[in-house]
Design an enzyme around this catalytic site. Structure first.
Site, PDB file in Angstrom:
ATOM      1  N   TYR A 152       0.860  -1.191   0.000  1.00  0.00           N
ATOM      2  CA  TYR A 152       0.000   0.000   0.000  1.00  0.00           C
ATOM      3  C   TYR A 152       0.886   1.227   0.000  1.00  0.00           C
ATOM      4  O   TYR A 152       1.757   1.361   0.848  1.00  0.00           O
ATOM      5  CB  TYR A 152      -0.909   0.018   1.232  1.00  0.00           C
ATOM      6  CG  TYR A 152      -2.350  -0.060   0.817  1.00  0.00           C
ATOM      7  CD1 TYR A 152      -2.914   0.987   0.096  1.00  0.00           C
ATOM      8  CD2 TYR A 152      -3.123  -1.182   1.087  1.00  0.00           C
ATOM      9  CE1 TYR A 152      -4.225   0.915  -0.340  1.00  0.00           C
ATOM     10  CE2 TYR A 152      -4.428  -1.258   0.662  1.00  0.00           C
ATOM     11  CZ  TYR A 152      -4.985  -0.198  -0.059  1.00  0.00           C
ATOM     12  OH  TYR A 152      -6.268  -0.282  -0.496  1.00  0.00           O
ATOM     13  N   GLU A 167      -0.375   4.740  -0.808  1.00  0.00           N
ATOM     14  CA  GLU A 167      -1.150   5.950  -1.121  1.00  0.00           C
ATOM     15  C   GLU A 167      -0.262   7.177  -0.947  1.00  0.00           C
ATOM     16  O   GLU A 167       0.467   7.298   0.045  1.00  0.00           O
ATOM     17  CB  GLU A 167      -2.370   6.051  -0.217  1.00  0.00           C
ATOM     18  CG  GLU A 167      -3.472   5.073  -0.625  1.00  0.00           C
ATOM     19  CD  GLU A 167      -4.673   5.133   0.310  1.00  0.00           C
ATOM     20  OE1 GLU A 167      -4.513   5.565   1.461  1.00  0.00           O
ATOM     21  OE2 GLU A 167      -5.762   4.732  -0.127  1.00  0.00           O
ATOM     22  N   ASP A 182      -5.193  13.010 -25.840  1.00  0.00           N
ATOM     23  CA  ASP A 182      -5.342  11.623 -25.402  1.00  0.00           C
ATOM     24  C   ASP A 182      -4.534  10.760 -26.362  1.00  0.00           C
ATOM     25  O   ASP A 182      -4.988  10.415 -27.450  1.00  0.00           O
ATOM     26  CB  ASP A 182      -6.813  11.214 -25.391  1.00  0.00           C
ATOM     27  CG  ASP A 182      -7.006   9.797 -24.844  1.00  0.00           C
ATOM     28  OD1 ASP A 182      -5.999   9.062 -24.746  1.00  0.00           O
ATOM     29  OD2 ASP A 182      -8.152   9.422 -24.537  1.00  0.00           O
ATOM     30  N   THR A 215      -2.106   5.362 -22.368  1.00  0.00           N
ATOM     31  CA  THR A 215      -2.042   4.031 -21.780  1.00  0.00           C
ATOM     32  C   THR A 215      -0.598   3.560 -21.895  1.00  0.00           C
ATOM     33  O   THR A 215       0.183   4.103 -22.686  1.00  0.00           O
ATOM     34  CB  THR A 215      -2.925   3.005 -22.511  1.00  0.00           C
ATOM     35  OG1 THR A 215      -2.422   2.845 -23.833  1.00  0.00           O
ATOM     36  CG2 THR A 215      -4.381   3.462 -22.569  1.00  0.00           C
ATOM     37  N   LYS A 270      -0.547  -0.250 -24.992  1.00  0.00           N
ATOM     38  CA  LYS A 270      -0.842  -0.364 -26.428  1.00  0.00           C
ATOM     39  C   LYS A 270       0.493  -0.424 -27.178  1.00  0.00           C
ATOM     40  O   LYS A 270       1.285  -1.311 -26.889  1.00  0.00           O
ATOM     41  CB  LYS A 270      -1.796   0.746 -26.834  1.00  0.00           C
ATOM     42  CG  LYS A 270      -3.168   0.579 -26.120  1.00  0.00           C
ATOM     43  CD  LYS A 270      -4.215   1.612 -26.492  1.00  0.00           C
ATOM     44  CE  LYS A 270      -5.499   1.366 -25.677  1.00  0.00           C
ATOM     45  NZ  LYS A 270      -6.526   2.405 -25.915  1.00  0.00           N
ATOM     46  N   ARG A 282      -0.755  -3.281 -18.563  1.00  0.00           N
ATOM     47  CA  ARG A 282      -2.007  -2.525 -18.653  1.00  0.00           C
ATOM     48  C   ARG A 282      -1.948  -1.388 -17.649  1.00  0.00           C
ATOM     49  O   ARG A 282      -1.651  -1.597 -16.472  1.00  0.00           O
ATOM     50  CB  ARG A 282      -3.215  -3.396 -18.277  1.00  0.00           C
ATOM     51  CG  ARG A 282      -3.382  -4.653 -19.070  1.00  0.00           C
ATOM     52  CD  ARG A 282      -4.814  -5.131 -19.012  1.00  0.00           C
ATOM     53  NE  ARG A 282      -5.612  -4.282 -19.866  1.00  0.00           N
ATOM     54  CZ  ARG A 282      -5.606  -4.339 -21.192  1.00  0.00           C
ATOM     55  NH1 ARG A 282      -4.868  -5.224 -21.823  1.00  0.00           N
ATOM     56  NH2 ARG A 282      -6.337  -3.508 -21.892  1.00  0.00           N
TER      57      ARG A 282
END
Ligand SMILES: *Cc1c(COP(=O)(O)O)cnc(C)c1O
Length: 450
Positions: free
Chosen positions: A71, A73, A217, A243, A246, A252
């Site tokens: 974790y 954050e 984008d 992303t 791709k 991913r």
């Protein structure tokens, strides 16, 4: 095809999962078998979905690491949890590599996906209800650019722009007219099914004229930018979303690049506004992919992706399909099948039967409903990773053309599809995805030298 009785992977194959694959087999043979069956599928056919690629064993290893447990954050050096020294190093490497590779002033590597990165852009630069000017979905835009079924169309006011009916290129005059009329908060450049280069300078000019944020984008094409194969939007945009899975060939995930003045707004929009704990294994894998993407091999790969898409498109045109906009400058092409009297859905199904995976796609001004569609979309990123060159891609185009014309359900059509499938098998056997010999180095996954 694998089945429940599928043999264990050859020892060299285990390199793709690390030494713990045998543990997966022991604990969960069903999932172990599925991963092998999926590997068989990748190896046995042509992957032409324009948004997919084949990640390297190094990226897969980072994804399968214990960094998944942590974790973290917050951001490196400013976390809400202890024990983050190691993951801080991973995220800092990802950040530095992205900044260097793209020449960006600031970057956020935490978005879980492209859609999450886009949500953060809205959060950073707009308020609910604000007008946002973006490419119409049926003309190539993405769901997150204002579709009614997405937060983007529900919580904001989308103003769609289009491509010109005759050239099928973005109608920049319409973009400017709509911008002057609606005074959007954000103007979005970038699409999911647009084969040509985008004029970022023109978009910048229009954004400046109306005081809008320019958001590019680059989900699809950021990998081509990384490899220097097409111009970069970074010098023009306030913020670039992308992303990592791709053409860029990473895990991913998503990322954001922005000007320093927007750094705080962008970081806060990702965490804590729209996400919780970051996926540290994925961020580490993004760092690996960025290191690979900075190599000479990757530059050669990116330019070969563009050459290969052009060669495939030419062959598809020779097979009676019309290339939307007359061709491609990128890794993808959109083909209009109406002259063949075949729908996109039929073409997708026939190709699937011939071990060619691609997707039906609406073409601009498509008279058919989206689930039928008049076109298909093809991309060259994955086959280029497995070492295909322009001759191979011309052969792929010819095989697609045969499959699309084969009337499945008839004796002759099914025989033709079986024949095409056989030729596909021969083609991929020569340059396989994830070749069975042990990988020599992470960079070898895309050097095309095999
Ligand atoms: C793929 C894509 C996205 C979304 O990425 P996901 O990781 O699937 O959420 C966003 N925008 C564009 C233009 C895309 O092509």
């Amino acid at each position: 095809m694998s089945d429940a009785g599928s043999p264990r992977p050859a020892p060299a194959d285990q390199a793709f999962w690390g030494p713990d694959f045998s543990e997966l087999e022991r604990i969960d043979p069903e999932i172990a078998e599925i991963t092998l069956a999926e590997l068989d599928r990748l190896r046995g056919g042509l992957q032409l979905i324009a948004s997919e690629n084949l990640t390297s064993p190094a990226v897969l290893a980072a994804l399968g690491s214990t960094l998944s447990n942590k974790y973290a954050e917050g951001y490196p050096g400013h976390r809400y949890y202890g024990g983050c020294a190691e993951v801080d190093r991973a995220e800092s490497l990802a950040i530095e590599r992205a900044k260097t590779l793209f020449g960006a002033e600031h970057t956020n590597m935490q978005p879980h996906s492209g859609a999450n990165a886009n949500l953060a852009v809205y959060a950073a630069f707009a308020q609910p209800g604000d007008p946002v000017l973006a490419m119409s979905l049926p003309h190539g835009g993405h769901l997150t650019h204002g579709s009614k079924v997405s937060f983007s169309g529900k919580w904001f006011t989308p103003i769609p722009y289009h491509v010109d009916k005759s050239t099928e290129l973005i109608d920049y005059d319409e973009v400017r007219d709509l911008a002057l009329t609606h005074r959007p908060k954000i103007i979005v450049a970038g699409a999911t099914a647009y084969p040509r280069l985008i004029d970022f300078a023109k978009f910048r000019q229009i954004a400046d004229e109306v005081g809008a944020i320019l958001w590019v984008d680059a989900a699809h094409f950021i990998g081509l930018v990384a490899g220097g194969a097409i111009p970069s939007p970074v010098p023009y945009a306030d913020v670039v979303s992308a992303t990592t899975h791709k053409v860029l060939r990473g895990p991913r995930g998503g990322m954001l690049l922005c000007r320093a003045e927007h750094a705080k707004a962008v970081d806060k929009a990702v965490f804590p506004f729209s996400q919780g704990g970051p996926l540290m294994h994925s961020i580490a894998a993004k760092a690996v992919a960025l290191k690979e993407a900075a190599s000479d091999e990757y530059r050669a790969y990116a330019s070969s992706v563009v050459d290969n898409a052009a060669a495939m498109t030419k062959a598809l045109e020779a097979g009676g399909m019309r290339a939307v906009s007359g061709g491609t400058d990128t890794h993808l092409a959109l083909l209009d099948l109406r002259e063949l009297g075949v729908s996109g859905a039929e073409a997708e199904r026939r190709c699937e039967a011939a071990r060619i995976t691609l997707n039906k796609n609406a073409i601009p001004f498509d008279p058919a409903p989206p689930m039928v569609a008049s076109g298909i979309r093809v991309g060259s990123a994955a086959v280029t990773t497995q070492g295909f060159g322009t001759d191979d891609c011309a052969a792929v185009g010819a095989l697609i053309a045969r499959a699309v014309r084969a009337e499945d359900g008839t004796t002759a059509g099914d025989a033709e599809l079986a024949d095409v499938a056989r030729e596909v098998s021969e083609l991929v056997a020569r340059k396989p995805a994830y070749p069975r010999q042990a990988p020599q180095s992470s960079a070898a996954a895309g050097d095309g030298a095999r």
